[in-house]
Scaffold this active site. Structure first.
Site, PDB file in Angstrom:
ATOM      1  N   ASP A   1       0.846  -1.196   0.000  1.00  0.00           N
ATOM      2  CA  ASP A   1       0.000   0.000   0.000  1.00  0.00           C
ATOM      3  C   ASP A   1       0.882   1.248   0.000  1.00  0.00           C
ATOM      4  OD1 ASP A   1      -2.806   1.195   0.448  1.00  0.00           O
ATOM      5  OD2 ASP A   1      -1.573   2.175   1.977  1.00  0.00           O
TER       6      ASP A   1
ATOM      7  N   TYR B   1       2.900  10.150   0.890  1.00  0.00           N
ATOM      8  CA  TYR B   1       3.826   9.539   1.845  1.00  0.00           C
ATOM      9  C   TYR B   1       5.281   9.884   1.528  1.00  0.00           C
ATOM     10  CZ  TYR B   1      -0.228   6.540   2.947  1.00  0.00           C
ATOM     11  OH  TYR B   1      -1.479   6.061   3.279  1.00  0.00           O
TER      12      TYR B   1
ATOM     13  N   LYS C   1      -2.402   6.229  -4.231  1.00  0.00           N
ATOM     14  CA  LYS C   1      -3.503   7.163  -4.028  1.00  0.00           C
ATOM     15  C   LYS C   1      -3.192   8.523  -4.651  1.00  0.00           C
ATOM     16  CE  LYS C   1      -3.875   4.924   0.455  1.00  0.00           C
ATOM     17  NZ  LYS C   1      -2.493   4.418   0.500  1.00  0.00           N
TER      18      LYS C   1
ATOM     19  N   HIS D   1      -7.550   9.675  -2.396  1.00  0.00           N
ATOM     20  CA  HIS D   1      -7.090   9.620  -1.008  1.00  0.00           C
ATOM     21  C   HIS D   1      -8.078  10.248  -0.024  1.00  0.00           C
ATOM     22  CE1 HIS D   1      -3.037   9.331   1.326  1.00  0.00           C
ATOM     23  NE2 HIS D   1      -4.044   8.961   2.078  1.00  0.00           N
TER      24      HIS D   1
END
Length: 293
Positions: A46, A51, A76, A109
């Protein structure tokens, strides 16, 4: 160690245990973690643009000894790329960072947009931008048509938003990724998604931080009864509810443990489901009136 799959509403199969990578940003550590996880049997990774660690994941993916078609890679689109004209560039950027030709799952997201120049999760209300959810979604549907993604879904969407969204979709969301653990059980939302054929993925499945799920006395007693860890109990409880889990760890022992689920009794599942404590790490609640369609 093999992991069971759960079938999505488009026929694809998604491994029910994946590797979470949120806040995994220590240089070099995630690279080694991804390689070790795949070696141990993880096939679901994932990811997310926000991030800021996809290049490191991509570097690891190039070195794993598993064919691409046996991996399930999720990423995402962040809120600053909700304008439909920005979505094609957003997926190209994600694919470039990960070093792959397609995504198995692309998620929206969050259900609200921010201005394109912002590249941070820290923002205020004045940074929000009125981009209709369905405009973004239709651009994501086109990515499926183009073969750049195999399935599309959402993240942090509540039932009210989904009820308004689903009748307008040409391609139904295959997945809703939300925070779920014994202290944030989301019973109504999980039930609704499953009734609609939307697989739920639980992020933060072990709580973490100030959320002390692993220290819960009931969960510890059940773990002792099964000679396993509290984490294995929490993950097994979620899996028993049909929820995909994406725990995060950099430690080989825990990576192994998180793959070894246990069979809880119906009483144990019921007792965990009766936990009354309500705590969460992320609060995605937004007034539905703020969202433009």
């Amino acid at each position: 160690m093999s992991v069971k799959n759960i079938k999505l509403n488009n026929g694809l199969e998604m491994p029910e245990i994946g590797l979470g990578t949120w806040k995994a940003d220590e240089t070099g550590v995630l690279y080694e973690t991804v390689k070790k996880a795949v070696e141990l049997g993880y096939r679901h990774i994932d990811c997310a643009k926000i991030y800021k660690n996809q290049p490191e994941i991509g570097r690891a993916l190039k070195e794993v000894n598993v064919p691409r078609d046996q991996l399930f890679i999720v990423s995402k689109i962040f809120q600053n790329k909700h304008r439909p004209e920005l979505v094609p560039g957003a997926i190209d950027d994600i694919l470039s960072e990960l070093g792959i030709e397609y995504l198995d799952m692309l998620l929206m997201h969050w259900p609200y947009a921010i201005k394109p120049e912002l590249e941070t999760a820290d923002f205020v209300a004045s940074n929000l931008e009125s981009v209709p959810i369905m405009d973004t979604w239709r651009a994501m549907e086109q990515l499926v048509d183009q073969g750049k993604v195999r399935a599309i879904g959402v993240s942090n969407f509540n039932q009210s938003i989904l009820e308004k969204m689903l009748p307008q979709c040409r391609i139904k969301p295959a997945n809703n990724q939300i925070e779920v653990h014994p202290y944030n059980q989301e019973k109504a939302l999980v039930k609704y998604c499953q009734q609609q054929g939307i697989v739920v993925t639980g992020y933060c499945p072990l709580g973490g931080g100030s959320i002390s799920v692993m220290n819960d006395e009931l969960i510890k007693r059940i773990a002792d009864a099964h000679s396993c860890t509290p984490a294995q109990v929490a993950l097994s409880w979620l899996l028993a509810r049909g929820i995909v889990v994406i725990p995060k760890s950099n430690h080989e022992v825990r990576l192994k443990q998180n793959l070894r689920t246990v069979t809880l009794t119906s009483d144990e599942i019921r007792m965990i489901g009766c936990i009354k404590k309500c705590e969460r790490k992320v609060d995605p609640s937004r007034d539905i009136e703020e969202l433009k369609w």
